[in-house]
Enzyme design. Structure first.
Site, PDB file in Angstrom:
ATOM      1  N   ARG A  41       0.847  -1.195   0.000  1.00  0.00           N
ATOM      2  CA  ARG A  41       0.000   0.000   0.000  1.00  0.00           C
ATOM      3  C   ARG A  41       0.878   1.239   0.000  1.00  0.00           C
ATOM      4  NH1 ARG A  41      -5.819  -1.358   2.663  1.00  0.00           N
ATOM      5  NH2 ARG A  41      -6.526  -2.335   0.754  1.00  0.00           N
TER       6      ARG A  41
ATOM      7  N   GLN B 141      -1.058   2.319  -6.062  1.00  0.00           N
ATOM      8  CA  GLN B 141      -2.481   2.565  -5.832  1.00  0.00           C
ATOM      9  C   GLN B 141      -3.346   2.093  -6.989  1.00  0.00           C
ATOM     10  OE1 GLN B 141      -2.914   6.718  -4.866  1.00  0.00           O
ATOM     11  NE2 GLN B 141      -2.579   6.386  -2.685  1.00  0.00           N
TER      12      GLN B 141
ATOM     13  N   ASP C 126      -3.975  -1.780  -6.826  1.00  0.00           N
ATOM     14  CA  ASP C 126      -4.459  -2.322  -5.555  1.00  0.00           C
ATOM     15  C   ASP C 126      -5.885  -2.859  -5.690  1.00  0.00           C
ATOM     16  OD1 ASP C 126      -5.167  -2.868  -2.950  1.00  0.00           O
ATOM     17  OD2 ASP C 126      -4.355  -1.009  -2.124  1.00  0.00           O
TER      18      ASP C 126
ATOM     19  N   SER D 267      -8.349  -2.276  -2.690  1.00  0.00           N
ATOM     20  CA  SER D 267      -8.981  -0.956  -2.656  1.00  0.00           C
ATOM     21  C   SER D 267     -10.108  -0.856  -3.675  1.00  0.00           C
ATOM     22  CB  SER D 267      -7.944   0.139  -2.913  1.00  0.00           C
ATOM     23  OG  SER D 267      -7.053   0.250  -1.831  1.00  0.00           O
TER      24      SER D 267
ATOM     25  N   TYR E  97      -2.685  -1.013   6.584  1.00  0.00           N
ATOM     26  CA  TYR E  97      -3.519  -2.081   7.123  1.00  0.00           C
ATOM     27  C   TYR E  97      -3.657  -1.936   8.633  1.00  0.00           C
ATOM     28  CZ  TYR E  97      -2.696  -4.341   2.619  1.00  0.00           C
ATOM     29  OH  TYR E  97      -2.622  -4.616   1.273  1.00  0.00           O
TER      30      TYR E  97
END
Length: 368
Positions: A121, A126, A129, A132, A227
């Site tokens: 992360r 991004q 991911d 997400s 996390y």
């Protein structure tokens, strides 16, 4: 290189790892795309949608025989492993921390495997991911499911017959799913409260219009890599005391708290459920890992003290078209990152994204 898009075999799964739109983009980058027959059907993508962009539709056996990179959403299963060999590069969510037998089986085949759920992360990753992109949809869908199950409406409504007060929504966990749940519930007109062990999420929750229920987390381990960490017994006790007043008034509760590779923390006990309002609804997004509510059961609706407890992941298969396209875009960005201009893998094992996601390399286990 040839990318093989496999049809998901998991019961209830409607997504596909790469949509036709993303297949077209990969073809423009020089990849050849093979799609298993009807792989996208449950996501409203026809075989013709793939062939129109230049992909080839084949039977399952051909995908394994000719595909070099095999892509899925869910972990490869026993039937897949029978057809995997040392020439294959596997890409899916492996959940390798809690799925060691699968990792060992892949290694025994001499194959290579990347785990999409192990994506670091960091800012550079991004757009790769999948947690997400998929959890964003899960947070939205959880509110919609809750609204459907409730016996009340969300917004304030003033009518000739009287005024309807807005529903109260409480959200545990202000990660991607929690933030989207806050935003969706607020758009529907609810009064929203939220709580999280990570105090850095307070500002994010409040920026979306939620009241943040603060619980002092002094002495707790700090979150790493975005996390949440498992909370101590003392923190869990203090959180319950702080949140109870809101919990007992809530019409809808959404829980999203998960710790990678571990059982979900119990945030709502049987005793707490017994003190909740009749008609309240709990949507437990962590049910697959044991649940944040003590009474949750995966894929079941439990009614206790007139409280409806829905155990689910609201896995984005319920909005499969959008979920597939987002997952596919994550895959596209990841593949472009891994492959050089000549169309071969870089295999830069010191690079953070590659290092974090490469679980098995040519039969050797790198991450346990």
């Amino acid at each position: 290189m040839k990318i093989g898009i496999l049809k998901e075999q998991k019961k209830g799964e409607k997504r596909v790892a790469i949509s036709p739109n993303i297949a077209k983009q990969l073809i423009s980058k020089g990849f050849e795309i093979l799609v298993e027959d009807d792989a996208g059907k449950a996501s409203s993508y026809k075989n013709s949608n793939y062939t129109e962009v230049g992909a080839t539709v084949e039977k399952r056996g051909v995908i394994f025989k000719e595909g070099q990179i095999l892509v899925k959403i869910n972990p490869f299963d026993e039937d897949d492993l029978k057809l995997i060999d040392s020439n294959h590069i596997l890409m899916s969510q492996l959940f390798h921390i809690s799925n060691k037998e699968l990792v060992n089986a892949i290694a025994a085949k001499g194959a290579t495997a990347f785990s999409m759920d192990a994506m670091p992360r960091i800012t550079r990753a991004q757009d790769m991911d999948v947690l997400s992109s998929q959890n964003n949809l899960a947070g939205y869908k959880a509110v919609i499911r809750g609204a459907y199950e409730m016996t009340k409406i969300f917004p304030l409504m003033m009518t000739a017959a009287g005024t309807i007060t807005p529903s109260r929504v409480l959200i545990y966990g202000v990660g991607v799913a929690g933030l989207q749940a806050i935003a969706t519930a607020k758009r529907l007109g609810a009064v929203v409260e939220a709580t999280d062990i990570r105090m850095e999420t307070k500002e994010q929750a409040e920026s979306l219009g939620a009241k943040f229920i603060s619980v002092d987390n002094t002495g707790e381990e700090k979150a790493e890599g975005g996390y949440a960490k498992e909370a101590s017994e003392d923190y869990v006790k203090r959180q319950k005391e702080a949140v109870n007043q809101s919990l007992f008034k809530a019409d809808l509760v959404i829980t999203t708290a998960m710790v990678p590779g571990r059982k979900s923390p119990v945030l709502i006990t049987k005793e707490q459920v017994e003190q909740m309002k009749g008609g309240a609804v709990i949507v437990d997004l962590a049910a697959a890992q044991g649940g944040n509510c003590e009474l949750s059961k995966m894929d079941e609706t439990v009614i206790a003290n007139d409280v409806k407890i829905i155990g689910t992941t609201i896995a984005p298969e319920s909005v499969a078209t959008n979920a597939s396209d987002l997952y596919g875009k994550n895959m596209y960005n990841f593949l472009v990152h891994l492959v050089n201009k000549e169309g071969a893998f870089n295999w830069d094992l010191e690079e953070e994204i590659t290092d974090g996601t490469l679980i098995v390399h040519e039969g050797k286990i790198r991450k346990n």
